[in-house]
Enzyme design. Structure first.
Site, PDB file in Angstrom:
ATOM      1  N   THR A 122       0.764  -0.983  -0.529  1.00 58.27           N
ATOM      2  CA  THR A 122       0.428   0.016   0.239  1.00 58.27           C
ATOM      3  C   THR A 122       0.865   1.319   0.446  1.00 58.27           C
ATOM      4  O   THR A 122       2.136   0.872   0.310  1.00 58.27           O
ATOM      5  CB  THR A 122      -1.074   0.139   1.453  1.00 58.27           C
ATOM      6  OG1 THR A 122      -1.502   1.399   1.291  1.00 58.27           O
ATOM      7  CG2 THR A 122       0.140  -0.567   2.593  1.00 58.27           C
ATOM      8  N   ASP A 123       0.278   2.301  -0.281  1.00 59.15           N
ATOM      9  CA  ASP A 123       1.220   3.428  -0.257  1.00 59.15           C
ATOM     10  C   ASP A 123       1.121   4.048   1.160  1.00 59.15           C
ATOM     11  O   ASP A 123       2.047   4.899   1.740  1.00 59.15           O
ATOM     12  CB  ASP A 123       0.464   4.101  -1.102  1.00 59.15           C
ATOM     13  CG  ASP A 123      -0.891   5.206  -0.690  1.00 59.15           C
ATOM     14  OD1 ASP A 123      -1.700   4.478   0.018  1.00 59.15           O
ATOM     15  OD2 ASP A 123      -0.972   6.190  -1.330  1.00 59.15           O
ATOM     16  N   GLU A 124       0.845   3.730   1.794  1.00 56.34           N
ATOM     17  CA  GLU A 124       0.016   3.865   3.462  1.00 56.34           C
ATOM     18  C   GLU A 124       1.957   3.515   4.344  1.00 56.34           C
ATOM     19  O   GLU A 124       2.295   4.359   4.893  1.00 56.34           O
ATOM     20  CB  GLU A 124      -1.069   3.603   3.988  1.00 56.34           C
ATOM     21  CG  GLU A 124      -1.991   3.298   3.660  1.00 56.34           C
ATOM     22  CD  GLU A 124      -3.039   3.814   4.474  1.00 56.34           C
ATOM     23  OE1 GLU A 124      -2.815   3.638   5.608  1.00 56.34           O
ATOM     24  OE2 GLU A 124      -4.415   3.375   3.803  1.00 56.34           O
ATOM     25  N   TYR A 146      -1.576  -0.644  11.244  1.00 59.34           N
ATOM     26  CA  TYR A 146      -1.627  -1.248   9.340  1.00 59.34           C
ATOM     27  C   TYR A 146      -0.947  -0.833   9.057  1.00 59.34           C
ATOM     28  O   TYR A 146      -0.086  -2.311   8.558  1.00 59.34           O
ATOM     29  CB  TYR A 146      -3.357  -0.658   8.925  1.00 59.34           C
ATOM     30  CG  TYR A 146      -3.751  -0.429   7.663  1.00 59.34           C
ATOM     31  CD1 TYR A 146      -3.537  -2.126   7.396  1.00 59.34           C
ATOM     32  CD2 TYR A 146      -3.434   0.257   6.613  1.00 59.34           C
ATOM     33  CE1 TYR A 146      -3.402  -2.610   6.007  1.00 59.34           C
ATOM     34  CE2 TYR A 146      -3.650   0.018   5.030  1.00 59.34           C
ATOM     35  CZ  TYR A 146      -3.345  -0.948   4.916  1.00 59.34           C
ATOM     36  OH  TYR A 146      -3.895  -1.832   4.060  1.00 59.34           O
ATOM     37  N   LYS A 150       1.616  -3.813   7.221  1.00 58.28           N
ATOM     38  CA  LYS A 150       1.797  -3.998   5.874  1.00 58.28           C
ATOM     39  C   LYS A 150       3.379  -3.731   5.297  1.00 58.28           C
ATOM     40  O   LYS A 150       3.764  -4.236   4.537  1.00 58.28           O
ATOM     41  CB  LYS A 150       0.832  -2.834   4.721  1.00 58.28           C
ATOM     42  CG  LYS A 150      -0.100  -2.770   5.423  1.00 58.28           C
ATOM     43  CD  LYS A 150      -1.090  -4.326   4.825  1.00 58.28           C
ATOM     44  CE  LYS A 150      -1.009  -3.753   2.532  1.00 58.28           C
ATOM     45  NZ  LYS A 150      -1.037  -5.672   1.709  1.00 58.28           N
TER      46      LYS A 150
END
Ligand code: NAD
Ligand code: TYD
Length: 332
Positions: A122-124, A146, A150
């Site tokens: 994810t970009d997060e 989260y 990831k």
């Protein structure tokens, strides 16, 4: 092509399975059917002759090893995915997102016949950026449990490429939206709240910025990466269309013919990242472009939630009430 897809009963995973079946692939779909997955998300392809659904856990080593033997590629979506839930309790995020990814990587390495392992990150994982956009080589700086889980999974996947030569490809998509997204996430929550005569709960001042990509565009990119990505490569995937949450709320209200009295500012999410932005030139150089403009995608999404009340109403009942109370301090 014989694929093991994990998390294919969830939002992006189900769209991907639909695409893969349409392309003639055989799909083994491993999903635990947590609160986030559903048989009703797969209604149109559950019985497809090239689709085999297996209800099971990616952390189940024996099961994963057995399924891995019959496929040539893996597309790994399964994860705990909601930031607010990870803030309430992060344990399942570490166990599923990190350890579950490890189990899959290890089984893929042991079978020795996997040609591609597409890991959905994810970009997060980059954390917030006030100006400009992250490139794939930039350091990871995740904020939420989260995003940190990831990031752990993302680096484990890369480690399996470096250490064992596993043909891993990592993709970091930005915020997706579209049909079949769980109503805990911002866009479906906002739409379904309005359909129920409730307000849009905007965190803080609504200034936080996200980049939105329509889920079918994302899935096109994933399919392309499965064929063309460089092994060991990492790819951002984003439309570069960004909006503050307040602007997003206004767009939804406009489509639904409602005014800003339907916005309610609520207490901010702890550690709320101010802005995400990634540079997608690498995947664009392979020929990917987002095709669905935001206005068209959002209208399609609003229409889908209007016409699929049964699908989302059950997801907003039962345990969801307690969850809502914990996050927003009020009942739905
Ligand atoms: P989702 O929450 O809609 O679906 C997750 C699926 O994984 C569910 O069907 C659930 O039942 C399954 N699952 C959870 N734990 C499992 C386990 N232990 N074993 C087997 N299956 C399990 O998620 P999504 O929004 O479709 O996201 C899919 C992937 O894409 C995730 O890895 C997520 O981190 C990533 N991602 C999502 C977005 C987004 O905007 N939705 C953006 C970037 C990356
Ligand atoms: P979300 O869909 O949870 O995705 P992410 O946190 O993974 O980006 O939220 C998108 C944005 O919307 C994020 O900035 C948080 C904000 N938001 C609200 O303002 N109110 C809400 O009720 C929710 C769920 C999100």
């Amino acid at each position: 092509m014989r694929l093991l897809v994990t998390g294919g009963a969830g939002f992006i995973g189900s769209h991907f399975v639909r695409k893969a079946l349409a392309q003639g692939a055989e799909v083994v779909n491993l999903d635990l059917l947590t609160y986030a997955g559903g048989l009703d998300t797969m209604e149109d392809f559950l019985e497809h002759p090239n689709h085999r659904f297996v209800k099971g856990d990616i952390r189940d080593r024996d099961l994963v090893m057995e399924l891995m033997k019959d496929v040539d590629s893996v597309v790994h979506f399964a994860a705990e995915t909601h930031v607010d839930r990870s803030i309430l309790e992060g344990g399942e995020f570490v166990l599923t997102d990190v350890y579950g990814t490890y189990v899959l990587l290890e089984a893929a390495r042991r079978t020795g016949n996997i040609k591609r392992f597409l890991h959905i990150s994810t970009d997060e994982v980059y954390g917030p950026i006030e100006e400009g956009s992250f490139r794939e080589g930039d350091p990871l700086n995740p904020s939420s449990p989260y995003a940190a889980s990831k990031a752990g999974a993302d680096r484990l996947a890369f480690a399996f490429h470096r250490t064992y030569g596993l043909p891993v490809v990592i993709v970091r998509p930005s915020n997706n939206y579209g049909p079949y997204q769980h109503p805990e996430k911002a866009i479906p929550l906002f739409i379904t709240n309005l359909l129920e005569g409730k307000k849009i709960p905007l965190y803080g001042t609504g200034e936080n910025i996200r980049e939105w990509v329509f889920v079918e565009d994302c899935v096109e990119g994933l399919w392309l990466l499965l064929q063309k990505a460089q092994v060991g490569g990492c790819y951002n995937l984003s439309s570069n269309f960004e909006l503050s949450n307040l602007e997003l709320a206004h767009k939804i209200l406009e489509i639904m013919g409602m005014d800003e009295a339907w916005i309610e500012f609520v207490k901010d999410r702890p550690g709320h990242d101010i802005r995400y932005s990634v540079d997608s030139s690498r995947i664009r150089s392979l020929g990917w472009r987002p095709r669905v403009g935001f206005e068209a995608g959002l209208k399609k999404t609003v229409e889908w939630y209007k016409t699929h009340r049964d699908w989302w109403e059950k997801r907003k009942s039962g345990d969801f009430q307690q969850y809502y109370k914990k996050v927003y301090g009020g009942s739905l």
